[in-house]
Motif scaffolding. Structure first.
Motif, PDB file in Angstrom:
ATOM      1  N   GLU A   1       0.832  -1.205   0.000  1.00  0.00           N
ATOM      2  CA  GLU A   1       0.000   0.000   0.000  1.00  0.00           C
ATOM      3  C   GLU A   1       0.869   1.259   0.000  1.00  0.00           C
ATOM      4  O   GLU A   1       0.573   2.234  -0.703  1.00  0.00           O
ATOM      5  CB  GLU A   1      -0.906  -0.014   1.224  1.00  0.00           C
ATOM      6  N   GLN A   2       1.976   1.237   0.741  1.00  0.00           N
ATOM      7  CA  GLN A   2       2.882   2.392   0.772  1.00  0.00           C
ATOM      8  C   GLN A   2       3.536   2.599  -0.593  1.00  0.00           C
ATOM      9  O   GLN A   2       3.671   3.735  -1.055  1.00  0.00           O
ATOM     10  CB  GLN A   2       3.957   2.193   1.839  1.00  0.00           C
ATOM     11  N   LEU A   3       3.951   1.515  -1.241  1.00  0.00           N
ATOM     12  CA  LEU A   3       4.585   1.640  -2.553  1.00  0.00           C
ATOM     13  C   LEU A   3       3.611   2.160  -3.605  1.00  0.00           C
ATOM     14  O   LEU A   3       3.988   2.969  -4.450  1.00  0.00           O
ATOM     15  CB  LEU A   3       5.159   0.285  -2.984  1.00  0.00           C
ATOM     16  N   VAL A   4       2.376   1.715  -3.567  1.00  0.00           N
ATOM     17  CA  VAL A   4       1.374   2.195  -4.517  1.00  0.00           C
ATOM     18  C   VAL A   4       1.063   3.658  -4.253  1.00  0.00           C
ATOM     19  O   VAL A   4       0.886   4.447  -5.187  1.00  0.00           O
ATOM     20  CB  VAL A   4       0.107   1.325  -4.463  1.00  0.00           C
ATOM     21  N   ALA A   5       1.017   4.051  -2.988  1.00  0.00           N
ATOM     22  CA  ALA A   5       0.768   5.454  -2.663  1.00  0.00           C
ATOM     23  C   ALA A   5       1.920   6.326  -3.146  1.00  0.00           C
ATOM     24  O   ALA A   5       1.715   7.470  -3.554  1.00  0.00           O
ATOM     25  CB  ALA A   5       0.573   5.613  -1.159  1.00  0.00           C
ATOM     26  N   GLU A   6       3.124   5.804  -3.110  1.00  0.00           N
ATOM     27  CA  GLU A   6       4.300   6.544  -3.560  1.00  0.00           C
ATOM     28  C   GLU A   6       4.306   6.715  -5.081  1.00  0.00           C
ATOM     29  O   GLU A   6       4.593   7.794  -5.596  1.00  0.00           O
ATOM     30  CB  GLU A   6       5.556   5.782  -3.114  1.00  0.00           C
ATOM     31  N   ASP A   7       3.995   5.621  -5.795  1.00  0.00           N
ATOM     32  CA  ASP A   7       3.989   5.655  -7.259  1.00  0.00           C
ATOM     33  C   ASP A   7       2.859   4.753  -7.753  1.00  0.00           C
ATOM     34  O   ASP A   7       2.914   3.543  -7.572  1.00  0.00           O
ATOM     35  CB  ASP A   7       5.331   5.173  -7.808  1.00  0.00           C
ATOM     36  N   ILE A   8       1.863   5.326  -8.365  1.00  0.00           N
ATOM     37  CA  ILE A   8       0.672   4.598  -8.791  1.00  0.00           C
ATOM     38  C   ILE A   8       1.013   3.499  -9.791  1.00  0.00           C
ATOM     39  O   ILE A   8       0.294   2.520  -9.925  1.00  0.00           O
ATOM     40  CB  ILE A   8      -0.404   5.560  -9.359  1.00  0.00           C
ATOM     41  N   HIS A   9       2.123   3.597 -10.484  1.00  0.00           N
ATOM     42  CA  HIS A   9       2.503   2.593 -11.480  1.00  0.00           C
ATOM     43  C   HIS A   9       3.045   1.314 -10.843  1.00  0.00           C
ATOM     44  O   HIS A   9       3.292   0.343 -11.545  1.00  0.00           O
ATOM     45  CB  HIS A   9       3.508   3.173 -12.470  1.00  0.00           C
TER      46      HIS A   9
ATOM     47  N   ALA B   1      -0.593  -3.339  -9.878  1.00  0.00           N
ATOM     48  CA  ALA B   1      -0.948  -4.184 -11.010  1.00  0.00           C
ATOM     49  C   ALA B   1      -2.253  -3.732 -11.642  1.00  0.00           C
ATOM     50  O   ALA B   1      -2.600  -4.131 -12.743  1.00  0.00           O
ATOM     51  CB  ALA B   1      -1.063  -5.634 -10.573  1.00  0.00           C
ATOM     52  N   TYR B   2      -2.997  -2.892 -10.947  1.00  0.00           N
ATOM     53  CA  TYR B   2      -4.308  -2.451 -11.404  1.00  0.00           C
ATOM     54  C   TYR B   2      -4.301  -1.003 -11.875  1.00  0.00           C
ATOM     55  O   TYR B   2      -5.336  -0.403 -12.009  1.00  0.00           O
ATOM     56  CB  TYR B   2      -5.335  -2.612 -10.296  1.00  0.00           C
ATOM     57  N   SER B   3      -3.126  -0.445 -12.131  1.00  0.00           N
ATOM     58  CA  SER B   3      -3.075   0.947 -12.568  1.00  0.00           C
ATOM     59  C   SER B   3      -3.646   1.065 -13.973  1.00  0.00           C
ATOM     60  O   SER B   3      -3.589   0.154 -14.783  1.00  0.00           O
ATOM     61  CB  SER B   3      -1.634   1.461 -12.537  1.00  0.00           C
ATOM     62  N   VAL B   4      -4.197   2.224 -14.243  1.00  0.00           N
ATOM     63  CA  VAL B   4      -4.797   2.492 -15.542  1.00  0.00           C
ATOM     64  C   VAL B   4      -3.695   2.854 -16.528  1.00  0.00           C
ATOM     65  O   VAL B   4      -2.910   3.760 -16.301  1.00  0.00           O
ATOM     66  CB  VAL B   4      -5.820   3.652 -15.427  1.00  0.00           C
ATOM     67  N   LYS B   5      -3.616   2.098 -17.600  1.00  0.00           N
ATOM     68  CA  LYS B   5      -2.604   2.345 -18.638  1.00  0.00           C
ATOM     69  C   LYS B   5      -3.175   3.332 -19.655  1.00  0.00           C
ATOM     70  O   LYS B   5      -4.272   3.164 -20.150  1.00  0.00           O
ATOM     71  CB  LYS B   5      -2.230   1.045 -19.344  1.00  0.00           C
ATOM     72  N   LYS B   6      -2.410   4.341 -19.974  1.00  0.00           N
ATOM     73  CA  LYS B   6      -2.859   5.332 -20.968  1.00  0.00           C
ATOM     74  C   LYS B   6      -2.023   5.253 -22.198  1.00  0.00           C
ATOM     75  O   LYS B   6      -0.930   4.910 -22.247  1.00  0.00           O
ATOM     76  CB  LYS B   6      -2.791   6.733 -20.384  1.00  0.00           C
TER      77      LYS B   6
END
Length: 56
Positions: free
Chosen positions: A40-48, A51-56
């Motif tokens: 959770e801390q790593l995702v908060a630091e960088d959303i990428h 595994a569920y980040s939105v790819k643009k």
């Protein structure tokens, strides 16, 4: 000849079983609480990092 009626404890057993089941569920849920803190801390630091980040 008086026969004493035996008390039926069916609902007492059902309520006891439900209480034990709920207690076990909350104990398991409580033990899993801190399992993903680092992720959770790593995702908060960088959303990428998710595994569920939105790819643009």
């Amino acid at each position: 000849m008086s026969q004493a009626k035996e008390k039926d404890n069916f609902w007492l057993y059902v309520i006891g079983g439900v209480i034990v089941f709920v207690a076990v569920v909350f104990m398991i849920k409580g033990s899993e609480h801190g399992k993903y803190v680092k992720a959770e801390q790593l995702v908060a630091e960088d959303i990428h990092n998710s595994a569920y980040s939105v790819k643009k």
